[in-house]
Design a protein around this motif. Structure first.
Motif, short mmCIF file in Angstrom:
data_model
loop_
_atom_site.label_atom_id
_atom_site.label_comp_id
_atom_site.label_asym_id
_atom_site.label_seq_id
_atom_site.Cartn_x
_atom_site.Cartn_y
_atom_site.Cartn_z
N LEU B 106 -13.36 -11.08 -8.81
CA LEU B 106 -12.73 -11.62 -7.60
C LEU B 106 -13.10 -13.06 -7.26
O LEU B 106 -12.67 -13.59 -6.25
N PRO B 279 -11.06 -6.75 -0.69
CA PRO B 279 -10.12 -7.57 -1.47
C PRO B 279 -9.70 -6.90 -2.79
O PRO B 279 -8.62 -7.17 -3.28
N ARG B 285 -0.91 -7.67 -1.46
CA ARG B 285 0.19 -7.59 -2.43
C ARG B 285 1.00 -6.30 -2.24
O ARG B 285 2.19 -6.27 -2.48
N ARG B 288 3.52 -6.97 0.35
CA ARG B 288 4.55 -7.86 -0.22
C ARG B 288 5.50 -7.03 -1.11
O ARG B 288 6.72 -7.22 -1.06
N THR B 372 -6.73 -3.99 -7.50
CA THR B 372 -6.79 -4.97 -8.60
C THR B 372 -7.75 -4.51 -9.68
O THR B 372 -7.50 -4.72 -10.87
N MET B 373 -8.82 -3.88 -9.27
CA MET B 373 -9.82 -3.26 -10.16
C MET B 373 -10.51 -2.20 -9.33
O MET B 373 -10.80 -2.44 -8.16
N GLU B 397 -2.93 0.27 -13.09
CA GLU B 397 -3.50 0.49 -14.43
C GLU B 397 -4.96 0.06 -14.50
O GLU B 397 -5.65 0.39 -15.47
N ASN B 413 1.07 -2.84 -12.88
CA ASN B 413 0.16 -3.96 -12.99
C ASN B 413 -0.09 -4.45 -11.55
O ASN B 413 0.86 -4.79 -10.84
N TYR B 415 -1.13 -7.09 -10.18
CA TYR B 415 -0.84 -8.48 -9.83
C TYR B 415 0.66 -8.73 -9.75
O TYR B 415 1.10 -9.77 -9.29
N ASP B 416 1.44 -7.77 -10.22
CA ASP B 416 2.89 -7.94 -10.35
C ASP B 416 3.57 -7.27 -9.15
O ASP B 416 3.84 -6.07 -9.16
N VAL B 417 3.88 -8.06 -8.12
CA VAL B 417 4.48 -7.49 -6.90
C VAL B 417 5.91 -7.02 -7.17
O VAL B 417 6.37 -6.05 -6.58
N GLU B 418 6.61 -7.71 -8.06
CA GLU B 418 7.97 -7.31 -8.40
C GLU B 418 7.95 -5.92 -9.05
O GLU B 418 8.70 -5.02 -8.66
N ALA B 419 7.06 -5.73 -10.00
CA ALA B 419 6.96 -4.43 -10.68
C ALA B 419 6.53 -3.33 -9.71
O ALA B 419 6.94 -2.17 -9.83
#
Lengths: 471, 471
Positions: B106, B279, B285, B288, B372-373, B397, B413, B415-419
């Motif tokens: 982080l 965090p 996210r 979002r 995120t982790m 994941e 994933n 970090y991938d807000v679209e996915a």
């Protein structure tokens, strides 16, 4: 043996413009890659493929131009014309900051990056498209010279090798990565199909090469993790300096003039740093460390100054613009705290001024290279070569150069500002005999492992795999 | 076989206070570790060593107290009294955020962390001192019961095993890490002597254990890189749930009351997330992604709502306070954009309210766990166990739980807000039969691999190494 080589990199060795009278002017790029590959150009039959950057470049895209180095060695240059929007996405969204930030561990991950539809589009219509454009140009050149070996360079071109390999299974392909290769967890920041495509693209090469064993090992770990396979040949070949050329440069008129200016205003002891204004260069922490040095050692005030020569970098990208702001703010803060009489603790010059950088290389008492992560860092090799004051080097343990020069420097953890202040003090107070001994050891190492050794190492491997590469 | 065990963790299972009439009140800690270890307490002869946290705790420090679980199983509790300033540095400077941020990747690294004299002092006089204090308490207990096995827990206690080992070479020592183990490059954020001490401390154990093969492999890589050695026994033992107890809890009066409230106000489809405001939990996210879902699918507006039950966490640490602010801002932004009539897109409850969390577990149509982790993430195991709506799970994941449950979830994933928006949509529109099939598969897995399996796995290894551990 004169070979046919196709060098592929985003930035080419020459760019074009129109002069005041409408005539075409060519401008040689100052970048390290052109300099490093100069030896290749003079000895081999080279076609260089690069992006058309300027408007004038674009008018020449697709042609194969006859060019020559400053020394008169001829080579061919082919510029690839990209759609503007595609290139912007390729360069300013995917390559920088996304890939650059991943390869230097620079995302904070709690908030950024947020990979959104715009990023996915930038990947598909930017990075993939531009790599396909490069591959098409390579394939056209290979039509004319099917035995040429192709040398891809750096993080802009991870996919092009796969496109070329699919179309020409027998091509001889080499990829050199100039930046750090992070460990697999950090590649997992990217969506699965993207991280897979990058590693799969790397595997399309006959040879992949890295500056250090650390990056090479990280690559083997990540490609095993992400694709489940490893390349036939992964080697280390640390980039280096053209020593004769660099020593000539240090005696050039421009450098001597710049040096005279530095000598006229320098303090007793001079700490020098020369960097692009890149978040990985760790400039803000460097200033903080210098502040801690002045705080702990009042006797050094007015006697020591830091000269920071910073080339403004990638200012179209918000993270870079913000970093430049933070650099200026931090220097101002330290100067406001300690400045007295005519003594300015940190002298900040934000400009692309290579002669002044070389002049500063000659004049440093301490060279500070504290990058958070760095593929190699050529400043750590160039500056000691021409230094005239038996200067000492403070070097980040995360710079690729540390693997070669670690025995002769003050090693620092780049996140530890306290340790950097201590290392600066040690470097400033080291005895002259020890400083001379270290500087000479660095010079001897760099002369023995110069840029020609870097090129020869890669060509030798290409010979060794010749048969298999031309299956 | 009833064993003598000494459990060592920063937070203990019980904390003390003074009631209104001056009488001593004991309060059971709600944390996952106590719950997870309940099986151990009822079957074995356990002494638990933990930090004295409250003033009343401190008055009891050094004594060995007789305590019992809610079910009446007896155990001994020993509270370690720490100097306040040392504990603050240990907890609020070193363990959180430094170690936590490193173990969850982080730090943004360009600006923070800046390891300074204050951090070095926090390490020496905080983290090292507190670990030495724990070790001293362990050694005193081992004097009384020299055959007891010692179970250290988590990132607060990396050094204590080495202190114990040095004093008692024959002690049987086990360490369990509940958080992710990052790869070696990221440990290099810490100064050399600190990262070495952490890994050397881990090597002092007979057995080290992790939730997943991924964290275990990362540990083996980093200890090889940093110390050059590997432990005799590194195993994976995924923590899990006490299923019977959890199902009983789901039918408790408190949970039923909370559930009735949710049912009364729930929208047609409910997306639930339950997290600490950390965090690493990726709450911003997540909001979002929910916004992108509503943007892409107007038909879902007024029909779908997100219920975010967030336990405020570590608000003494600026990064955590800032993250809570960012969470509130992001929820407000999404609500301001889409809210209409009585429909609030994101309902945010910032409170430590476990019964309401369990009620929400029963009521979700989609559970979002997008860390995120995350070492494990027990929410992903607990919630499906008691869900009553054949709800679907969207799972990061990078959560340890993904290694076990990945086949039956929508993987994302983080970090991938679209996915994540796409995965939320898929989860919301999945057919009922498939949702039921997946939910049942998760339940079956969790029941088969429950918390007793976690404990048995560790005890079995302790048996297997018994001879060597008691060299």
């Amino acid at each position: 043996m004169r070979r046919q080589l196709i060098v592929v990199s985003n930035r080419g060795p020459v760019s074009y413009a129109r002069g005041p009278d409408g005539e075409r002017i060519s401008r040689r790029a100052g970048g390290g890659l052109t300099t490093a590959l100069r030896g290749l150009l003079s000895l081999h039959d080279v076609t260089w493929i690069a992006s058309a950057i300027t408007d004038e470049d674009r008018t020449l895209a697709g042609e194969t131009l006859d060019e020559s180095t400053r020394e008169g060695a001829g080579f061919r240059l082919r510029l690839v014309g990209h759609e503007r929007q595609a290139y912007d996405r390729f360069y300013n969204v995917v390559a920088n900051p996304m890939l650059w930030f991943i390869q230097h561990y620079l995302w904070e991950l709690a908030y950024t990056p947020a990979i959104d539809a715009a990023f996915h589009a930038a990947w598909d219509e930017g990075y993939v498209a531009i790599n396909a454009g490069f591959a098409a140009a390579v394939l056209e050149e290979l039509d004319d010279q099917p035995d040429a070996a192709v040398f891809f360079h750096d993080y802009h071109l991870y996919l092009a090798p796969r496109f070329v390999r699919n179309a020409m299974p027998d091509a001889a392909l080499v990829h050199f990565t100039h930046v750090p290769w992070p460990q697999p967890d950090y590649w997992h920041v990217l969506p699965q199909h993207i991280r897979h495509a990058i590693h799969d693209g790397m595997l399309a090469n006959d040879v992949v090469a890295f500056h250090t064993e650390r990056w090479r090992q990280n690559f083997l770990d990540s490609v095993r993790d992400i694709v489940g396979d490893v390349p036939a040949h992964a080697l280390t070949a640390p980039i280096s300096v053209d020593c004769d050329e660099f020593e000539r440069l240090a005696e050039s008129e421009q450098v001597l003039a710049a040096e005279a200016e530095i000598v006229a205003r320098r303090p007793d002891k001079l700490v020098v740093r020369v960097d692009r204004t890149d978040p990985s260069k760790n400039i803000v922490r460097g200033f903080r460390a210098f502040e801690l040095l002045l705080e702990a050692h009042p006797e050094l005030r007015r006697r020591v100054g830091m000269l920071a020569l910073l080339d403004p970098s990638r200012q179209d990208i918000p993270e870079y613009a913000e970093y430049l702001g933070a650099i200026q703010r931090e220097a101002r803060r330290v100067n406001d705290r300690f400045q007295e009489f005519s003594w300015l603790p940190i002298e900040l010059e934000i400009a692309d001024d290579f002669p002044t950088s070389v002049a500063a290389y000659k004049q440093f008492d301490v060279l500070l290279v504290n990058a958070t992560m760095d593929g190699m860092n050529l400043v750590a090799k160039e500056a000691p070569l021409v230094n005239t004051r038996n200067g000492a080097v403070v070097l980040s343990e995360n710079a690729g150069a540390h693997a070669e020069l670690g025995d002769w420097v003050e090693s620092v953890n780049p996140y530890d500002v306290e340790a950097q202040a201590v290392a600066l003090y040690r470097a400033l107070t080291l005895g002259e005999a020890e400083r001379r001994r270290r500087l000479e050891a660095i010079r001897e190492h760099v002369r023995e492992h110069d840029v020609n050794a870097w090129i020869e190492r890669q060509l030798a491997v290409l010979d060794a795999i010749g048969a298999s590469a031309r299956r």
